[in-house]
Structure formats: C-alpha cells, structure tokens
Design a protein around this motif. Structure first.
Motif, PDB file in Angstrom:
ATOM      1  N   LYS B  27       0.812  -1.217   0.000  1.00 12.63           N
ATOM      2  CA  LYS B  27       0.000   0.000   0.000  1.00 12.63           C
ATOM      3  C   LYS B  27       0.845   1.267   0.000  1.00 12.63           C
ATOM      4  N   ASP B  42      -1.379   3.184   6.560  1.00  9.48           N
ATOM      5  CA  ASP B  42      -1.317   1.848   7.150  1.00  9.48           C
ATOM      6  C   ASP B  42       0.119   1.525   7.528  1.00  9.48           C
ATOM      7  N   SER B  45       3.171   0.462   4.898  1.00  6.88           N
ATOM      8  CA  SER B  45       3.005   1.118   3.603  1.00  6.88           C
ATOM      9  C   SER B  45       4.201   2.030   3.335  1.00  6.88           C
ATOM     10  N   VAL B 113      -4.049   3.256   0.852  1.00  9.43           N
ATOM     11  CA  VAL B 113      -4.275   2.845   2.240  1.00  9.43           C
ATOM     12  C   VAL B 113      -5.783   2.870   2.509  1.00  9.43           C
ATOM     13  N   ASP B 114      -6.201   2.067   3.500  1.00 12.32           N
ATOM     14  CA  ASP B 114      -7.626   2.031   3.852  1.00 12.32           C
ATOM     15  C   ASP B 114      -7.978   3.293   4.619  1.00 12.32           C
ATOM     16  N   GLU B 116      -9.968   4.879   7.362  1.00 12.72           N
ATOM     17  CA  GLU B 116     -10.788   4.488   8.501  1.00 12.72           C
ATOM     18  C   GLU B 116     -11.876   5.533   8.676  1.00 12.72           C
TER      19      GLU B 116
END
Lengths: 307, 117
Positions: B27, B42, B45, B113-114, B116
């Motif tokens: 990522k 993250d 990453s 990246v996720d 949140e």
C-alpha cells in the motif's frame, strides 16, 4: 527453545558468522628447517595434529600428523619439514562465512586450514574444533541476551511488588524548536517497544504522543512544556503539559480543520487542525484541560488490552 | 511488490543507507500533510511526499511506515537523512511529480491505504 529451533539457529549461524570470528588467532607455526623429529616433539608438547609452516612471516606450507606418520614409517625423522610439508596449501579467507569452511573440510578432508586476509597474509588457523567452539560461544551470548531481555520485558511488573508500580519517563519540549520536535515521541516509542508491548498499542501511543508533542512545539509559550509517559501494568498514560497560552475554546479546537498554527508550520506539513482528532482516535481516553485559558494539560490513556 | 521494483518503476535513487530491497510493499500513502499520514497511513506502507524536512521521517517512524519516496527530485537535507539512518527507513528520490509517481505505482498494482472512519 525446542531442539528443532536450536538446529535451525545453528544452521543460520553458519551463514552469519565470519571465519575471522571463530578462528584461532594466536596460532603456533613451525619452520621449514625444523626436522621431522622436532616436529614430532612440537606436536606432543602442544597436543596439536598439524601446523602451518612459516618462513620470514610468510606461509610456505602446511604439515600434519599424517606427514609425520609417513616419515616415521619410512624412517625419515631426520628429514626436514620442508621436504614433507604440503606446499601451496588450500587457504580460507578471514571474511568468508563459516559455511564455506564447512564445505572445505568436507571437500578436502584436511584437519585445519590457514586463514588469510585480503592481502594474502596469514591471520589465523581454523580447525573443526574452532567452528564448534565459535558456534557455542555465539549461542551462549544470544541465550544470555534473550534471558536479559525476558527479565526486563515480561517480568518487570511481576517481579517488583508495590501498591502502584509504574515506570515514568519525562521529556522537556522546547517551544518553536521544530528541529527537535519528536524527540520525546521517538524515545517513548522505543521504550514501549523495548517493553515488548503489542505493535498496535505502540503505534497508537506513538502517533498520539507525537501529535501532542508537535502541538507543544507549535503552540506553547516559551520555554515550552513537558511530555510524560507513565507505563503501568494495565495502561499507558501520556501527558503533555505547557504553561500557556491555553486554549480559549476547547470545543472549537477539537473540530477537524480548526487551527491557529502559523504559516511556517503549515509549510512543514503540520498545523492543519487534525492533531487533536488524531489523538482522540488513537487514545482509549483523552482529556484536554485548559483552565482559565492559561495552562494546557492533555492527558492520553491507552489500555494495554488491544481494542 | 518489492521495494526494489518500486525503485526501478520510479527510476529512483536511494539516498539513505538502509534498504531491504526484498521488502514487500502493498500500500501507498501520498500526502504533504503529516497529520493525514498519521491519521490514515497503514503500517507497512510507503509514503510518497513532496516534503523533505526531518519531521517527515519521524512521522513515518511513528506510523510504522517502511519507506519514503520524495517526488520532483527533491533532495532531503542531512538532518532528514540522519533520522532515516537511525530508524533504518529507506529514502528514495524520484524526479517524477507526485501525480506521475502515484500513477506509476497504481498502474503496477499497488493500492491506496484504507480510510478508517
């Protein structure tokens, strides 16, 4: 440590250790002009089974008990070492890995190899016994380090008895010293790692502490403030305290995007009004006190059990 | 994707001492705002950024980021490289812009990246 992992570690060590780390440095040598009889006495006296042959500090050959036996059988004990030695011996390099020597012992069947440096000068002698001793010594060192680490990390709170045990770290944070910003957070992160805490806990504590530290750097009046981290058995308590100017409207300060940071800080990638939100997200509990708009206390609590 | 592949995709140059070229990267976070990095990046990453001050490396360290790519050929000052050395974080320079660097990495299969909540 299980037997399997020990074998694996030993195999790994053979690939990690250099020959220089296990070889005998203070080796004894013989001269080409020695007789085989004198060589026999040399072996008996030192309980060796062979030796490098040196002349004027240069390696000229290697001689072993095998050569002596041959000389005995032929009744040639009066013969000189130079007549019986092996010339141009196979050598190992000091900075080669031990695994190479294991291969050499198997391939050539010799009991010892002279070890030379990059310039070809002899710096030691290697036997199978040296390898065994070197590996054991290394394993012993690692075992001790492991014991020390365990004693420090896992049992520190169990071994010490008190009504309230904690470890406290305290750092001074200078206002507007951007260069030094992050010093406390880095040290705290290292300490938490050192205590063997779970990675997620360490990461959350590190991010929250860093945002808090940068807030002190950016906003506090001179001379700055302090950051403390108190590591307790069940939680980490981090406090950032400064002596002013305080936050007039805490609710406003908590809003994402609200910031009073100056431009030079924004150019550095900070002061976008997200710090307190970030801290809140990382913390299990967060308290922000700024009574009478003077001194600010930010208290961050992170529980040891992962969320 | 290995760190070494990222280096060649971006025709980059390593400017720090340490690099584990076999490190697997999945990522990428791209930002010039360090609070964004701290909020969303993250662990494991890499960070793509146009800022080169030492706080960028400290931010990466806090967030468990494993590598930093500086875009537009910006060269980090010695104090930035010094922090990277201590924390063993590889620093890579690429002459591509942020847009192109990210585009190349995305095209090669790296993910964002996720975010949140």
């Amino acid at each position: 440590m299980s037997k399997v992992s020990q074998v694996t570690r030993l195999q790994e060590l053979v690939y990690e250790l250099e020959i220089a780390e296990v070889m005998t440095r203070d080796f004894l040598s013989v001269t080409p002009q020695m007789t085989m009889r004198e060589f026999k006495e040399f072996l008996q006296e030192h309980r060796f089974s062979g030796a490098p042959v040196m002349e004027d500090g240069e390696l000229v050959g290697i001689i072993s008990i095998e050569d002596l036996i041959e000389a005995l059988a032929a009744g040639e004990l009066g013969c000189l070492v130079e007549a019986k030695m092996t010339r141009d011996p196979v050598v190992l390099k000091a900075n080669d890995l031990v695994v190479r020597s294991v291969d050499y012992f198997g391939r050539f069947g010799y009991g010892r190899f002279p070890v030379v440096d990059d310039q070809g000068a002899i710096v030691g002698v290697l036997t199978k016994g040296d390898i065994t001793r070197g590996l054991l010594r290394k394993l012993e060192v690692e075992y001790h380090q492991e014991e020390i680490r365990r004693a420090r990390v896992n049992h520190i709170f169990d071994d010490v008895s008190s009504d309230h045990t904690s470890i406290s770290l305290r750092y001074d944070v200078e206002a507007r010293n951007f260069e030094r910003g992050g010093r406390a957070s880095r040290s705290i992160k290292r300490a938490l790692k050192r205590f063997g805490l779970p990675r997620q806990i360490v990461r959350r504590a590190a991010i929250a502490t860093y945002e808090a530290e940068m807030n002190v750097v950016i906003h506090a009046d001179d001379p700055g403030g302090v950051i403390t981290a108190e590591i307790q058995p069940d939680q980490i308590v981090i406090e950032a305290i400064d002596m002013g100017p305080g936050i007039p409207d805490i609710d406003l300060a908590m809003q994402r995007g609200f910031s009073t940071a100056p431009d030079w800080i924004r150019e550095m990638g900070f002061g976008a009004g997200m710090g307190l939100k970030n801290i809140d997200r990382c913390a299990d509990r967060m308290e922000l006190l700024s009574p009478h708009g003077t001194r600010t206390t930010l208290r961050i609590v992170i529980y040891m059990d992962e969320r | 994707m290995k760190l070494s592949e990222i280096l060649s995709l971006l025709e980059g140059t390593l400017v720090s001492e340490h690099a584990d070229w076999d490190l697997e990267i999945g990522k990428v976070a791209a930002a010039d705002l360090m609070s964004d990095v701290l909020a969303f990046a993250d662990p494991e990453s890499v960070l793509v950024t146009g800022l080169v001050n030492p706080q960028v490396v400290i931010t990466a360290d806090m967030a468990d980021i494993v590598g930093i790519i500086f875009v537009r050929g910006k060269v980090p000052p010695p104090e930035t490289v010094a922090v990277a050395r201590e924390e063993r974080i590889p620093l890579i320079i690429t002459s591509y812009t942020m847009f192109e660097a990210c585009g190349r990495l995305y095209q090669a299969g790296l993910k964002a990246v996720d975010l949140e909540s």
